[in-house]
Design a protein around this motif. Sequence first.
Motif, PDB file in Angstrom:
ATOM      1  N   LEU A  13       0.807  -1.225   0.000  1.00  0.00           N
ATOM      2  CA  LEU A  13       0.000   0.000   0.000  1.00  0.00           C
ATOM      3  C   LEU A  13       0.841   1.277   0.000  1.00  0.00           C
ATOM      4  N   SER A  42      -8.940 -14.916  -2.776  1.00  0.00           N
ATOM      5  CA  SER A  42      -8.345 -14.112  -3.843  1.00  0.00           C
ATOM      6  C   SER A  42      -7.636 -14.998  -4.863  1.00  0.00           C
ATOM      7  N   GLY A  99     -10.093  -9.611  -8.307  1.00  0.00           N
ATOM      8  CA  GLY A  99      -9.107  -8.567  -8.551  1.00  0.00           C
ATOM      9  C   GLY A  99      -8.269  -8.218  -7.337  1.00  0.00           C
ATOM     10  N   SER A 100      -8.271  -9.098  -6.333  1.00  0.00           N
ATOM     11  CA  SER A 100      -7.515  -8.832  -5.111  1.00  0.00           C
ATOM     12  C   SER A 100      -6.129  -9.448  -5.209  1.00  0.00           C
ATOM     13  N   GLY A 110       2.186   1.932  -9.586  1.00  0.00           N
ATOM     14  CA  GLY A 110       0.915   2.122  -8.890  1.00  0.00           C
ATOM     15  C   GLY A 110      -0.151   1.132  -9.285  1.00  0.00           C
ATOM     16  N   SER A 111       0.197   0.155 -10.143  1.00  0.00           N
ATOM     17  CA  SER A 111      -0.805  -0.805 -10.615  1.00  0.00           C
ATOM     18  C   SER A 111      -1.248  -1.762  -9.517  1.00  0.00           C
ATOM     19  N   GLU A 112      -0.448  -1.910  -8.462  1.00  0.00           N
ATOM     20  CA  GLU A 112      -0.802  -2.822  -7.377  1.00  0.00           C
ATOM     21  C   GLU A 112      -1.691  -2.174  -6.328  1.00  0.00           C
ATOM     22  N   MET A 113      -1.883  -0.861  -6.394  1.00  0.00           N
ATOM     23  CA  MET A 113      -2.647  -0.169  -5.362  1.00  0.00           C
ATOM     24  C   MET A 113      -4.099  -0.625  -5.334  1.00  0.00           C
ATOM     25  N   SER A 114      -4.727  -0.769  -6.503  1.00  0.00           N
ATOM     26  CA  SER A 114      -6.129  -1.180  -6.551  1.00  0.00           C
ATOM     27  C   SER A 114      -6.341  -2.583  -5.989  1.00  0.00           C
ATOM     28  N   PRO A 115      -5.555  -3.599  -6.411  1.00  0.00           N
ATOM     29  CA  PRO A 115      -5.715  -4.924  -5.796  1.00  0.00           C
ATOM     30  C   PRO A 115      -5.452  -4.923  -4.292  1.00  0.00           C
ATOM     31  N   LEU A 170      -6.031  -2.411  -2.213  1.00  0.00           N
ATOM     32  CA  LEU A 170      -7.192  -1.803  -1.554  1.00  0.00           C
ATOM     33  C   LEU A 170      -8.366  -2.776  -1.525  1.00  0.00           C
ATOM     34  N   ILE A 171      -8.538  -3.524  -2.603  1.00  0.00           N
ATOM     35  CA  ILE A 171      -9.598  -4.541  -2.621  1.00  0.00           C
ATOM     36  C   ILE A 171      -9.329  -5.588  -1.549  1.00  0.00           C
TER      37      ILE A 171
END
Length: 291
Positions: A94, A152, A159-160, A175-180, A182-183
């Motif tokens: 994160l 997951s 998408g986690s 920053g592509s790992e931020m969304s997974p 957060l999920i």
Amino acid sequence: MGVIYDASLFAMGLWLLLYRIFVRTRCRFWVQVSAQLTCGASLTFLSPALPWDPDWKAAVLLVVSLLLTTCNCMTVFFATGTLGAGLGALLWRLGGCSAASSLEAGDLHAEVLGVFALIFVGAFCATPIGPIVFERIMLPLLGALLFTVGISGLVPLIGSLTGDALLADACDNSGSEMSPALIFLGIWLLVALFGILYKAILLRPPPSESGSGPGGSLIASLLPGAADDNGLLSSHKRGEDDSRFQILCKAILAPEGTDQSHLTANERALVKVCREDEFERDRVLWGGGLL
């Protein structure tokens, strides 16, 4: 790590969240033993982070953790250490990884996981707060962590972060790992909240109209501040409370048929309840909980 790794974590997490349903059945002993072993086996969650042969590192962790978990203190050690390392790994995804890169601090992935694991072990194994929150908060958090990693990996459409992605030491600054991440955090918190509320309901003292059944006023009278004029310890001076409690503990653990003439009627009733109900005995002796 594969389907076996994900399915195992999913099953272990689900069991740690729900095992309390079966504690008050005839299989109580085996339920508690299985929950204790599951806490130890949770160490296999960290296998993707180890630089060993992937074909056998999870099996080695499983065997070692199960053998050591036969000691109660190691149950708490493994459970809190795994939870701390999991939180450290998530915080690394994160933003911790990006922060370390920007500061040119080098690869601190292993150090971050180790520090968080040690903080959790120290905070919940070496302080009085551990026994209070272990089953009510720590186990739901650990179960939710294992459940989230497992689901997951089994359902990629969520998408986690999978276990491999969560524990990988590679740093992605795009920053592509931020969304997974957060999920993953959202699922973890929701499942943990369910587990904590669920445990709070199941661990409530059972009602007792007469006050002589399991729990009730007999156990309440032993709690700090509960000894009033009508309490179990009302006939003893304040300085004698601790020694009287030790006498009760010895009577509870004494062999069947041991003389109890030195106990009052209420104390004999309490000893009888604790001998017949292992859960209530643990609540009186240790304050309640898994161990």
